[in-house]
Design a protein around this motif. Structure first.
Motif, mmCIF file in Angstrom:
data_model
loop_
_atom_site.group_PDB
_atom_site.id
_atom_site.type_symbol
_atom_site.label_atom_id
_atom_site.label_comp_id
_atom_site.label_asym_id
_atom_site.label_seq_id
_atom_site.Cartn_x
_atom_site.Cartn_y
_atom_site.Cartn_z
ATOM 1 N N ASN A 70 -1.136 8.112 8.482
ATOM 2 C CA ASN A 70 -2.101 7.010 8.440
ATOM 3 C C ASN A 70 -2.427 6.563 7.015
ATOM 4 O OD1 ASN A 70 -2.452 6.950 11.277
ATOM 5 N ND2 ASN A 70 -3.786 8.756 11.116
ATOM 6 N N ASN A 71 -2.038 7.380 6.039
ATOM 7 C CA ASN A 71 -2.291 7.071 4.625
ATOM 8 C C ASN A 71 -1.007 7.250 3.821
ATOM 9 O OD1 ASN A 71 -5.390 6.785 4.506
ATOM 10 N ND2 ASN A 71 -5.084 8.723 5.619
ATOM 11 N N PRO A 72 -0.102 6.287 3.916
ATOM 12 C CA PRO A 72 1.148 6.394 3.165
ATOM 13 C C PRO A 72 0.899 6.313 1.667
ATOM 14 C CG PRO A 72 0.937 4.211 4.141
ATOM 15 C CD PRO A 72 -0.191 5.037 4.688
ATOM 16 N N CYS A 73 1.857 6.783 0.903
ATOM 17 C CA CYS A 73 1.727 6.823 -0.557
ATOM 18 C C CYS A 73 1.631 5.398 -1.114
ATOM 19 C CB CYS A 73 2.935 7.545 -1.142
ATOM 20 S SG CYS A 73 2.786 7.905 -2.884
ATOM 21 N N LYS A 74 0.554 5.125 -1.850
ATOM 22 C CA LYS A 74 0.319 3.782 -2.396
ATOM 23 C C LYS A 74 0.772 3.654 -3.848
ATOM 24 C CE LYS A 74 -3.851 2.830 0.411
ATOM 25 N NZ LYS A 74 -4.127 4.152 0.994
ATOM 26 N N TYR A 75 0.987 4.787 -4.537
ATOM 27 C CA TYR A 75 1.293 4.755 -5.969
ATOM 28 C C TYR A 75 2.481 5.669 -6.265
ATOM 29 C CZ TYR A 75 -3.512 3.103 -5.753
ATOM 30 O OH TYR A 75 -4.651 2.428 -5.406
ATOM 31 N N ARG A 76 3.297 5.250 -7.210
ATOM 32 C CA ARG A 76 4.439 6.075 -7.618
ATOM 33 C C ARG A 76 3.988 7.132 -8.623
ATOM 34 N NH1 ARG A 76 6.337 4.807 -12.721
ATOM 35 N NH2 ARG A 76 5.544 2.874 -13.653
ATOM 36 N N ARG A 77 4.837 8.106 -8.859
ATOM 37 C CA ARG A 77 4.567 9.077 -9.914
ATOM 38 C C ARG A 77 4.935 8.459 -11.250
ATOM 39 N NH1 ARG A 77 2.935 13.899 -8.756
ATOM 40 N NH2 ARG A 77 3.468 14.701 -10.812
ATOM 41 N N TYR A 78 4.150 8.785 -12.287
ATOM 42 C CA TYR A 78 4.413 8.223 -13.614
ATOM 43 C C TYR A 78 3.874 9.157 -14.675
ATOM 44 C CZ TYR A 78 -0.512 6.867 -13.149
ATOM 45 O OH TYR A 78 -1.870 6.880 -12.955
ATOM 46 N N ASN A 79 4.310 8.930 -15.901
ATOM 47 C CA ASN A 79 3.818 9.691 -17.042
ATOM 48 C C ASN A 79 2.540 9.023 -17.558
ATOM 49 O OD1 ASN A 79 3.934 9.511 -20.296
ATOM 50 N ND2 ASN A 79 4.441 11.574 -19.599
ATOM 51 N N HIS A 80 1.477 9.830 -17.754
ATOM 52 C CA HIS A 80 0.200 9.234 -18.132
ATOM 53 C C HIS A 80 0.247 8.569 -19.503
ATOM 54 C CE1 HIS A 80 -4.013 8.370 -18.225
ATOM 55 N NE2 HIS A 80 -4.163 9.052 -19.340
ATOM 56 N N GLY A 81 1.022 9.127 -20.423
ATOM 57 C CA GLY A 81 1.161 8.491 -21.734
ATOM 58 C C GLY A 81 1.791 7.113 -21.622
#
Length: 365
Positions: free
Chosen positions: A326-337
């Motif tokens: 019911n809550n699919p992934c809305k954001y990709r993984r990324y480097n915070h810098g």
């Protein structure tokens, strides 16, 4: 607050708003005048609704008995989920320290322009004195003077930008930043608990957290209906802690249900808001909220803003606890810098910078 290489950016002439007030008090240069759709309006409805902004009693979180703690955690959860903003009272930070940092900041802004320009913010960077997030000659400017510094880890500091006047500035900022850092660490523990997570999850995840401060001075403006003190934006941090100067105008507004709601500060309280980082980690359960600053015709305003964020080395993405059918992934993984560099090299434009991390789904018709 990631270090950004200075690039050849043509920003045109930027008037110093304090100097404008001195030389031509009624003048509003064209670059400050907003398009009609952006101009601020204040209605009685929004003034009345400003009293609804949640208030969290930090002492109940820190020392409360089980029932009191759970009650305050429930309030915190509702604040983060429904508002993205809350005021924190009984935070335990010495009120004398709040007064000293406010005085140091105001004394800096009252220095002669030539003195402040020794610490000028170079185009393409966001440390120093001036206006940040300006990247073109035709971009609208904010009715605000800023002074921003990287604090932690030490490698993000630029010692040349730390002022020697007023003499007490650096010492006051060092003590203040340590206290605010501890407050942020504690608040993140309680935010984790409000989500049903291990209280140390964010501290363990963030590594050596990045901390920066930005001091904003908003002089009075003869036409507050034409300008903005600070353009609408969400913060790229995990948490943002705002101290509003005493006796200043009500300037902060948050966007709630498509209405700009003024935040009336409680004396000696901090205003804390959720940043983009927490929105991503919770897959949108706790949202960063668009906010802006407006000006006043007769009163000035000072604000001291601390940003607390993960290490630049950290990979971020939605936590598994917030993902299901019911809550699919809305954001990709990324480097915070990488995200920080993207944030500080983009103009303030609502929540547009978060598009960097969003997963865009395309539906067929």
């Amino acid at each position: 607050m990631a270090p950004v290489p200075i690039s050849q950016i043509e920003v045109g002439h930027i008037d110093d708003v304090q100097e404008l007030r001195k030389s031509i008090p009624a003048a509003i240069p064209e670059r400050f005048i907003r398009d009609m759709a952006e101009r601020p309006t204040l209605t009685m409805e929004t003034l009345l609704s400003s009293t609804d902004i949640p208030v969290i009693d930090f002492s109940q979180l820190l020392k409360g008995k089980t029932d009191e703690l759970q009650r305050e955690l429930s309030k915190l959860a509702a604040s983060c989920e429904e508002w993205g903003f809350f005021q924190v009272i009984n935070h335990g930070i010495d009120l004398g320290l709040l007064e000293s940092i406010e005085k140091a900041a105001m004394d800096f802004f009252m220095l002669p322009l030539e003195e402040k320009q020794k610490y000028a913010m170079a185009p393409g960077t966001i440390q120093g004195y001036g206006q940040a997030f300006v990247f073109s000659e035709d971009q609208k400017l904010d009715w605000c003077n800023m002074f921003a510094l990287g604090l932690e880890p030490h490698f993000i500091r630029n010692p040349k930008l730390w002022p020697t006047k007023p003499a007490e500035f650096s010492d006051a900022l060092e003590v203040y930043s340590r206290e605010i850092r501890e407050l942020c660490q504690n608040m993140l523990r309680y935010i984790a608990m409000s989500l049903g997570l291990n209280e140390d999850v964010f501290e363990n995840m963030f590594g050596e957290a990045v901390q920066a401060v930005r001091m904003n001075y908003y002089p009075p403006c003869s036409r507050p209906d034409l300008v903005l003190g600070l353009s609408p934006h969400s913060d790229g941090s995990a948490l943002t802690v705002l101290q509003q100067g005493r006796d200043g105008s009500v300037g902060l507004q948050i966007l709630r249900h498509n209405t700009w709601v003024p935040v009336r500060p409680i004396p000696n309280a901090f205003v804390i808001n959720i940043g983009d980082t927490i929105e991503v980690l919770t897959n949108g359960k706790y949202k960063s909220v668009e906010h802006r600053a407006v000006t006043h015709k007769e009163k000035d305003r000072l604000s001291i803003v601390t940003f607390y964020a993960p290490s630049y080395e950290i990979e971020l993405g939605p936590m598994p606890e917030f993902l299901d059918e019911n809550n699919p992934c809305k954001y990709r993984r990324y480097n915070h810098g990488e995200y920080s560099r993207h944030y500080v090299t983009s103009k303030l434009e609502g929540k547009k910078t978060l598009d960097f991390a969003k997963i865009h789904t395309h539906s067929s018709s």
